[in-house]
Each structure stands twice: as structure tokens, then as C-alpha cells.
Design a protein around this motif. Structure first.
Motif, PDB file in Angstrom:
ATOM      1  N   ASN A 101       0.609  -1.704   0.182  1.00 18.02           N
ATOM      2  CA  ASN A 101      -0.188   0.276   0.247  1.00 18.02           C
ATOM      3  C   ASN A 101       0.405   0.889  -0.031  1.00 18.02           C
ATOM      4  O   ASN A 101       0.655   2.594  -0.909  1.00 18.02           O
ATOM      5  CB  ASN A 101      -1.022  -0.234   1.336  1.00 18.02           C
ATOM      6  CG  ASN A 101      -2.298   1.553   1.437  1.00 18.02           C
ATOM      7  OD1 ASN A 101      -2.449   1.466   0.470  1.00 18.02           O
ATOM      8  ND2 ASN A 101      -1.856   1.958   2.264  1.00 18.02           N
ATOM      9  N   GLY A 102       1.974   1.062   1.293  1.00 17.22           N
ATOM     10  CA  GLY A 102       2.461   2.242   0.733  1.00 17.22           C
ATOM     11  C   GLY A 102       3.382   2.184  -0.256  1.00 17.22           C
ATOM     12  O   GLY A 102       3.764   3.854  -0.733  1.00 17.22           O
ATOM     13  N   LEU A 103       3.847   1.798  -0.639  1.00 20.45           N
ATOM     14  CA  LEU A 103       4.451   1.632  -2.540  1.00 20.45           C
ATOM     15  C   LEU A 103       4.067   1.906  -3.379  1.00 20.45           C
ATOM     16  O   LEU A 103       3.794   2.554  -3.768  1.00 20.45           O
ATOM     17  CB  LEU A 103       5.325   0.425  -2.608  1.00 20.45           C
ATOM     18  CG  LEU A 103       5.904  -0.213  -3.514  1.00 20.45           C
ATOM     19  CD1 LEU A 103       7.254   1.156  -3.724  1.00 20.45           C
ATOM     20  CD2 LEU A 103       6.997  -1.623  -4.245  1.00 20.45           C
ATOM     21  N   GLY A 104       2.547   1.659  -2.610  1.00 18.97           N
ATOM     22  CA  GLY A 104       1.823   1.870  -4.358  1.00 18.97           C
ATOM     23  C   GLY A 104       1.531   3.334  -4.068  1.00 18.97           C
ATOM     24  O   GLY A 104       1.361   3.961  -5.409  1.00 18.97           O
ATOM     25  N   VAL A 105       1.562   4.136  -3.124  1.00 15.97           N
ATOM     26  CA  VAL A 105       0.947   5.855  -2.448  1.00 15.97           C
ATOM     27  C   VAL A 105       2.158   6.457  -2.991  1.00 15.97           C
ATOM     28  O   VAL A 105       2.219   7.564  -4.361  1.00 15.97           O
ATOM     29  CB  VAL A 105       1.218   6.309  -1.068  1.00 15.97           C
ATOM     30  CG1 VAL A 105       0.835   7.556  -1.301  1.00 15.97           C
ATOM     31  CG2 VAL A 105      -0.283   5.771  -0.912  1.00 15.97           C
ATOM     32  N   ALA A 106       3.523   5.853  -2.921  1.00 18.27           N
ATOM     33  CA  ALA A 106       5.000   6.472  -3.652  1.00 18.27           C
ATOM     34  C   ALA A 106       4.822   6.848  -5.132  1.00 18.27           C
ATOM     35  O   ALA A 106       5.132   7.975  -5.485  1.00 18.27           O
ATOM     36  CB  ALA A 106       6.049   5.433  -2.500  1.00 18.27           C
ATOM     37  N   LEU A 107       4.298   5.384  -5.238  1.00 22.71           N
ATOM     38  CA  LEU A 107       5.019   5.405  -6.709  1.00 22.71           C
ATOM     39  C   LEU A 107       3.700   6.176  -7.947  1.00 22.71           C
ATOM     40  O   LEU A 107       4.255   7.310  -8.722  1.00 22.71           O
ATOM     41  CB  LEU A 107       4.684   4.025  -7.918  1.00 22.71           C
ATOM     42  CG  LEU A 107       5.078   3.004  -6.657  1.00 22.71           C
ATOM     43  CD1 LEU A 107       4.910   1.686  -7.368  1.00 22.71           C
ATOM     44  CD2 LEU A 107       7.088   3.491  -7.667  1.00 22.71           C
ATOM     45  N   ILE A 108       2.192   6.651  -7.163  1.00 19.88           N
ATOM     46  CA  ILE A 108       1.564   7.227  -7.542  1.00 19.88           C
ATOM     47  C   ILE A 108       2.132   8.337  -7.642  1.00 19.88           C
ATOM     48  O   ILE A 108       1.730   9.714  -8.883  1.00 19.88           O
ATOM     49  CB  ILE A 108       0.162   7.352  -6.528  1.00 19.88           C
ATOM     50  CG1 ILE A 108      -0.607   5.654  -7.310  1.00 19.88           C
ATOM     51  CG2 ILE A 108      -0.999   8.741  -6.651  1.00 19.88           C
ATOM     52  CD1 ILE A 108      -1.567   6.129  -6.310  1.00 19.88           C
ATOM     53  N   ALA A 109       2.717   9.155  -6.578  1.00 20.46           N
ATOM     54  CA  ALA A 109       3.655  10.805  -6.758  1.00 20.46           C
ATOM     55  C   ALA A 109       4.662  10.836  -7.474  1.00 20.46           C
ATOM     56  O   ALA A 109       5.206  11.922  -7.433  1.00 20.46           O
ATOM     57  CB  ALA A 109       3.926  10.435  -4.842  1.00 20.46           C
ATOM     58  N   GLN A 110       4.845   9.664  -7.899  1.00 24.38           N
ATOM     59  CA  GLN A 110       6.169   9.831  -9.231  1.00 24.38           C
ATOM     60  C   GLN A 110       5.589  10.055 -10.677  1.00 24.38           C
ATOM     61  O   GLN A 110       5.907   9.255 -11.800  1.00 24.38           O
ATOM     62  CB  GLN A 110       6.491   8.910  -8.910  1.00 24.38           C
ATOM     63  CG  GLN A 110       7.809   9.364  -7.560  1.00 24.38           C
ATOM     64  CD  GLN A 110       8.696   8.141  -7.413  1.00 24.38           C
ATOM     65  OE1 GLN A 110       9.555   8.343  -7.627  1.00 24.38           O
ATOM     66  NE2 GLN A 110       8.476   7.341  -6.748  1.00 24.38           N
ATOM     67  N   ASP A 111       3.901  10.159 -10.866  1.00 21.20           N
ATOM     68  CA  ASP A 111       3.035   9.760 -11.738  1.00 21.20           C
ATOM     69  C   ASP A 111       3.050   8.391 -12.629  1.00 21.20           C
ATOM     70  O   ASP A 111       3.174   7.988 -13.600  1.00 21.20           O
ATOM     71  CB  ASP A 111       3.348  10.181 -12.495  1.00 21.20           C
ATOM     72  CG  ASP A 111       2.487  11.949 -12.213  1.00 21.20           C
ATOM     73  OD1 ASP A 111       1.949  11.746 -11.313  1.00 21.20           O
ATOM     74  OD2 ASP A 111       3.423  13.004 -12.663  1.00 21.20           O
ATOM     75  N   ARG A 112       4.101   7.214 -11.603  1.00 19.79           N
ATOM     76  CA  ARG A 112       4.454   5.624 -11.573  1.00 19.79           C
ATOM     77  C   ARG A 112       3.338   5.280 -12.025  1.00 19.79           C
ATOM     78  O   ARG A 112       2.901   4.295 -10.821  1.00 19.79           O
ATOM     79  CB  ARG A 112       5.449   5.268 -11.347  1.00 19.79           C
ATOM     80  CG  ARG A 112       6.835   6.152 -11.563  1.00 19.79           C
ATOM     81  CD  ARG A 112       7.897   5.769 -11.424  1.00 19.79           C
ATOM     82  NE  ARG A 112       8.789   4.491 -10.398  1.00 19.79           N
ATOM     83  CZ  ARG A 112       9.079   4.081  -9.917  1.00 19.79           C
ATOM     84  NH1 ARG A 112       9.831   4.713  -8.997  1.00 19.79           N
ATOM     85  NH2 ARG A 112       9.212   2.900  -9.098  1.00 19.79           N
ATOM     86  N   TYR A 113       1.832   4.865 -12.804  1.00 23.64           N
ATOM     87  CA  TYR A 113       0.262   4.392 -12.305  1.00 23.64           C
ATOM     88  C   TYR A 113       0.782   2.543 -12.672  1.00 23.64           C
ATOM     89  O   TYR A 113       0.218   2.598 -11.589  1.00 23.64           O
ATOM     90  CB  TYR A 113      -0.304   4.972 -13.600  1.00 23.64           C
ATOM     91  CG  TYR A 113      -0.381   6.946 -13.070  1.00 23.64           C
ATOM     92  CD1 TYR A 113      -0.453   7.514 -12.001  1.00 23.64           C
ATOM     93  CD2 TYR A 113      -0.761   7.944 -13.745  1.00 23.64           C
ATOM     94  CE1 TYR A 113      -0.506   8.297 -11.271  1.00 23.64           C
ATOM     95  CE2 TYR A 113      -0.141   8.976 -13.388  1.00 23.64           C
ATOM     96  CZ  TYR A 113      -0.245   9.544 -12.493  1.00 23.64           C
ATOM     97  OH  TYR A 113      -0.479  11.164 -12.358  1.00 23.64           O
TER      98      TYR A 113
END
Length: 656
Positions: free
Chosen positions: A211-223
Motif C-alpha cells: 500500500n505504501g509503495l503504491g502511494v509513493a509510486l502514484i506521487a511519481q506518476d508511475r501509475y
């Protein structure tokens, strides 16, 4: 209370205390020995979950030895478990007075303070515990979490790192460190990603890391990576509402509204008291054209928070009102009258009330609400560091000059020879609110076309070129073309489509780049009456990136630069790849103009293009409601309803 010398001995021998347990001198008395034995029995019962026996045992031990610190301390822990934090605090505090050098006692005192949300007390107790016993990873982590509650994020990060130095495999500290890094200003997104990635390695069966990894990747536009991580999170823990919510967010960003809607609904079911979850679910429903169901979710959000300006604005935005005296409309106006301008959702309510009064043909109050919303948005954006963009009044003319200079007809002709031959992309450009969404909906209703919506690809490529990350040579063109085709392949329905649309309006700044990379791509420019177009922009609640939209004089300046830019493209782009038409012509003659659009795209005519409003694809732009309806003419020359307020915009009329 400690027995006096002449009292009966509490051990039950029948002797006086001074002749029994009180006669032991310096050695541990039988009474103390009995108290210790009772404590051990009580503690065994405590560990076994026999709490009533534990309470009785601790109390008997204290009756024999009122100074038995462990019995007192564990009674405090039992009180804490029962929710009696006041008694827990008194007992544990007293036990510490009896045994002040016990690090465990201080740590448990910190837990009591945490439960009471006394963060300063918790901090002091953890610091004392660590002073007595420094090498304790869990307590370092808990101190860090307490510091985060106090708003001291950087200090918290120091203690999280110390926890991990003591125990590198202690994944809870790694997880919390990642969360703390995201709270920094600016956030350390790369550091957070590393932390969450480590958690997935250290605890691969725990959903929290994914879940945390998903949030960090969203913040980098790595959807794509974010979605993969979040799908893993909900598979590991289907009861984690936050993971479902984050999955919904990333699915929405990738235009998979169906999966987003499913995920939002799971989040709502798991966390039914979260107002935001209901609002986001309703937004997804609106994108699918399910406005009546969406209204039910907005109503639930308002029920959870009756004073929420945001929930109320969203509930009433698409509702039809027949009277200004409608109770819900009156409530909205009263709420707005009493709301502070600093409330971040006041702006949204202003624009919503403007829309409602406009639909009721009450144009004076409508304009007042729109004007207030723009004034507040402008003030907020000017007070926010770093929001001035290349679209601002100061920067935009120079940007247009630069693009014109770099994209002469001769330059475009040279680049064209090394472009990619694909005809797959269809670019729809123009000013916002000019009719680009309707145009895309008509084209995307064709069975051989997938609607890509507003894609950020070309804007991102333009930035990379300006910053020197890419060059527009043959190698660069090939890389950009491949990346674009990969992006278009992620569009829902693209697998079975010959064409994929991208209707980002401000791609009109990137047409030279686009034509160089894809010389066979079709580019459609949608024009609209300048005053109608600018008025519609002024009536839309745009973010700070569109700072030109909050003031009519700035809007006129921006529009004229847009006209200058498009006049240049009309001169230098080939006519068989660049098509311009007027929104008003489409409204007046829908079928004829629709046929011309489809022919320009190199496709056979299909009657479905006339029934665009039946298309079930999701629409994410502000026009999501309008494109679910048949074409209507009320938006043509709409400006006349507001003419007394539009002196700056009138300069854009052709006769002016």
C-alpha cells in the motif's frame, strides 16, 4: 496499607506481625516472599488471559506488601486494557516512584500517555525509558511515532533511522519511516519508495508495504507500478480500506473507471464513516454518467458531515432547482455566507451556486458567485509558492514567440522525414471549454476509435526537451514515438482500435513536436466564439495551473496569444493533417460536421457517432454532464446573458 508491629500478620499464621513476618530483620521477610509468590501466580494468570484471577492476585500481593512495585504496575496495565486510563496512570506512576530505574515501567507509562493523547507526556516517558535502556528498536520507533503526532517530522525520522540501525529487519519502523518521509516539505518520495520496497522484501505477506509503495509510486506518476502494488495489497488484505481507496485513485488516473468504482465501493463498505470515500465514489459514478446514484453517495457524505461545504456543493451541483427558496439551496447560501474565505472548499461552493443560478436564469446572483469564486482562487494561488506557470500573463507571450521561432515551415519539413509513420494518434486541441470533450466523444463513439481523454504525455515530453533530457533528432523522435504508442496502448479499448484520441486542450503548444514525431497524426482544432469560450472558462473552477482564468483581463491576454499560436500552426502544418472547425457549426449542423470529422480521421462513417451521448465510456473533464446529453444550442451566445459584466471580454469580438 503496611501492617503495624502489633497487628495480626497478614500471612494468616495467627501470630502478631512483629513475631512473624515482621521479625525477619534485613532479609526478605516471609511476608515479602509470599507477596512475590502471589505476584508470580497473578502474572501467570495475566499471561493466560485469566484477568479476574490476575487482578485478585495482584491485589493480594499488595495487601501483603504495599510496596510491591510489579503488582502495582501490572494492575495499571490491566486498568489500561480495560480503558480506565486515569487509574492506569495513577498506578503506573506510583510504581515508577517505587522503582524509578525500570525502563519497562517508563515505556508502559508512555503507552498510557499515548492512549490519553498526551503526546508530550508520552515523549518524556519514552525518552526516560531509552535513557535507561538505549538499545531498544521498538521504543525508538514508538518515540518517533509520538514525535510525528506532535508535528516534529524531522525529529521523528531521526528516531526511525535509529530504530533501524538497531534492528535493520524491523519492518514496522521501515514502514513508518516511509510514511514520515512523504510528510516532509518537500516530500522525500524516492526515500519513501525505498522504505516501502524494503518492507515488501522483509514482510512479503503484509499488505501495508505494498500500500505504501503504491502511494509513493502514484506521487511519481508511475501509475502502472502503483496499480500492481496496490492490487497486491488488496489481495493480501481484502479488509484494508485505505488500500482499496488508493487502488481506486490509481485506476481513475489510468482511466479504468469501472475498476476504480469497484474499489471505491469496497473502501466505503470497509470504512463507512469516511466522508471522503463517499465523495470520491460519487465522482467516479458521475464519470460513468450515473448521476442519480452519485447523488445518493454525496447525500451520505453530507449526512456524515452536515457542515461540509464540499459535500454540499457536490450534492447540489447537478440537481435541478425550481425555486430559490428550496431548503437545500437556502442552506448552501447560508453556509457560504458564514464560511471563512480561507476554507479551501468555499471556492467550490461559489462555482456550484453560480452554475445553479445560471440554470435558473438568475444571471445577476450567478455572476456574483462566479466572480467571488475566481477572486478567492486567485488570492489563494498568489499566496501559494511555486504556482506561477508558463501559462501566466508574464510568461506566455514569450513562450509563444519561442515556439513560433522554433517551428517554421522549413524546420517542420526537415523533421518530417524521420518521423514515425503511425496514423494511430488523433490530437484534439483548443482552448479549455471550447468543445474538445464533445468532439472527442463524437469521434470516440466510432467502433474503431478509443477515447484517451486528456493525456499528459506531450506536455511531459515538451518539458524533457526544454530541460535537455531529450533531443528532437532521429533517435529522440523514435524514442518519443515508441513511448507515445505505449501510452496510448494503456487506454481502455485501445487494443481493438485503429485510432486513439488525446484531447488535452493545451497540446496546441506542442503541435510542432507532435507533427515531427508523428507526421501522419491527425490534429483537430476546435474553435468557439471567443467571448463564449472565455466566459465558460471564467465560470469553471480551474486550479492554479490555469492562473490566467481568474481575471478577465488576463484571460483576454491569454486568448490572444492562443489565437496567435493557432494562426501560426494553420500556416505551417499540412492541410491534410490539420483540421479546424467551429463549435457553433457543430451545434447548428451536427451530422454534417460529424461526418467531416470522421472522414478527416480516415475512417468510414458510423451512425454511432450521432448517438455519442449513449457511449458508456467514462468522461473525466468538467463537461462530463453535458456530453451525456444531446447537442443543445443554449451555450451559443451565452455571453449575452452577462453582457453588463463583460467589458474586458468584449474586446475579443470580431467587430471589436
Amino acid at each position: 496499607m503496611h501492617p503495624k508491629r502489633k497487628d495480626p500478620c497478614p500471612c494468616g499464621s495467627g501470630k502478631r506481625y512483629k513475631h512473624c513476618c515482621g521479625a525477619s530483620g534485613g532479609a526478605q521477610s516471609p511476608l515479602a516472599q509470599n507477596a512475590e509468590a502471589l505476584f508470580r501466580q497473578a502474572h501467570q494468570a495475566h499471561v493466560a488471559g485469566q484477568l479476574d484471577l490476575a487482578v485478585a492476585g495482584y491485589n493480594r500481593a499488595l495487601a501483603l506488601n504495599p510496596g510491591h512495585s510489579e503488582s502495582m504496575h501490572y494492575l495499571g496495565l490491566l486498568a489500561l486494557g480495560a480503558g480506565d486510563t486515569g487509574r492506569a496512570l495513577a498506578l503506573i506512576d506510583q510504581s515508577i516512584r517505587l522503582k524509578p530505574d525500570d525502563a519497562d515501567f517508563w515505556s508502559n507509562l508512555a503507552l498510557v500517555h499515548e492512549t490519553r493523547k498526551d503526546w508530550a507526556g508520552a515523549r518524556a516517558a519514552y525518552e526516560k525509558s531509552l535513557a535507561l535502556s538505549p538499545k531498544h528498536a521498538e521504543r525508538e520507533m514508538r518515540l518517533a511515532s509520538t514525535l510525528r503526532q506532535m508535528g516534529e517530522t524531522e525529529a521523528a525520522i531521526t528516531h526511525y533511522r535509529q530504530s533501524l540501525r538497531l534492528a535493520p529487519a524491523f519492518w514496522p519502523a521501515c514502514l513508518d519511516l516511509g510514511s514520515a518521509l512523504l510528510k516532509l516539505t518537500p516530500p522525500d518520495i524516492a526515500g519513501a519508495e525505498d522504505c516501502f520496497s524494503n518492507v515488501t522484501r522483509l514482510a512479503p505477506d503484509r499488505a501495508e508495504g505494498y500500500n505504501g509503495l503504491g502511494v509513493a509510486l502514484i506521487a511519481q506518476d508511475r501509475y502502472e507500478g502503483a496499480r500492481e502494488a496496490l492490487e497486491r495489497a488488496v489481495a493480501l488484505d481484502p479488509a484494508m480500506g485505505a488500500a482499496w481507496y488508493n487502488l481506486a485513485r490509481v485506476c481513475l488516473m489510468r482511466d479504468d473507471v469501472d475498476r476504480a468504482l469497484e474499489a471505491y465501493q469496497r473502501a466505503v463498505a470497509l470504512m463507512p464513516d469516511n466522508e471522503d470515500f463517499y465523495q470520491q465514489t460519487a465522482k467516479a459514478l458521475q464519470m460513468k454518467g450515473k448521476f442519480e446514484v452519485a447523488e445518493q453517495f454525496y447525500a451520505k457524505a453530507l449526512e456524515l458531515n452536515p457542515d461540509s461545504t464540499r459535500a454540499l456543493a457536490q450534492l447540489i451541483e447537478y440537481r435541478t432547482f425550481h425555486s430559490q427558496d428550496d431548503p437545500l439551496l437556502v442552506k448552501a447560501q447560508i453556509l457560504l455566507d458564514h464560511a471563512a474565505d480561507e476554507d479551501p472548499h468555499v471556492v467550490g461552493l461559489c462555482f456550484t451556486l453560480g452554475k445553479i443560478f445560471d440554470r435558473m436564469n438568475e444571471f445577476e446572483p450567478a455572476f456574483r458567485y462566479y466572480a467571488r469564486g475566481n477572486r478567492l482562487r486567485k488570492t489563494a494561488c498568489e499566496a501559494t509558492p511555486g504556482v506561477q506557470t508558463r501559462l501566466s500573463r508574464e510568461a506566455f507571450p514569450g513562450l509563444v514567440d519561442e515556439i513560433i521561432q522554433q517551428n517554421s515551415a522549413e524546420t517542420l519539413a526537415k523533421r518530417k522525414t524521420s518521423g514515425h509513420p503511425s496514423e494511430r494518434p488523433i490530437l484534439i486541441v483548443g482552448m479549455p471549454r471550447s468543445g474538445t470533450t464533445l468532439t472527442e466523444q463524437i469521434i470516440a463513439s466510432h467502433p474503431r476509435v478509443a477515447g484517451g481523454g486528456e493525456r499528459h504525455f506531450w506536455g511531459e515530453m515538451g518539458i524533457k526537451l526544454n530541460e535537455g533530457e531529450l533531443a528532437l533528432d532521429e533517435t529522440g523522435q523514435t524514442r518519443i514515438a515508441q513511448a507515445c504508442l505505449e501510452d496510448l496502448a494503456t487506454v481502455i479499448g485501445a487494443k481493438d482500435a485503429d485510432r486513439v484520441t488525446d484531447k488535452m486542450p493545451h497540446n496546441f503548444l506542442q503541435l510542432g513536436l507532435i507533427h515531427a514525431v508523428f507526421p501522419n497524426a491527425r490534429i483537430i482544432h476546435v474553435r468557439r466564439n471567443p467571448v463564449d469560450n472565455c466566459l465558460s472558462i471564467f465560470f469553471q473552477n480551474f486550479n492554479c495551473m490555469h492562473s490566467y482564468s481568474f481575471d478577465m483581463e488576463e484571460l483576454v491576454s491569454h486568448y490572444r496569444e492562443y489565437q496567435r499560436m493557432m494562426a501560426h500552426w494553420a500556416r505551417v502544418l499540412p492541410a491534410d493533417r490539420f483540421f479546424e472547425f467551429d463549435y457553433e457549426t457543430l451545434v447548428a449542423d451536427q451530422e454534417n460536421m460529424s461526418r467531416k470529422l470522421i472522414e478527416f480521421c480516415g475512417l468510414e462513417w458510423d451512425e454511432a457517432c450521432l448517438r455519442y451521448y449513449e457511449d458508456g465510456r467514462a468522461v473525466k473533464t468538467p463537461s462530463l454532464h453535458q456530453v451525456r446529453q444531446k447537442i443543445y444550442s443554449s451555450s451559443v451566445e451565452r455571453w449575452r446573458n452577462y453582457e453588463p459584466h463583460l467589458a474586458p471580454l468584449m474586446k475579443l469580438l470580431p467587430e471589436a
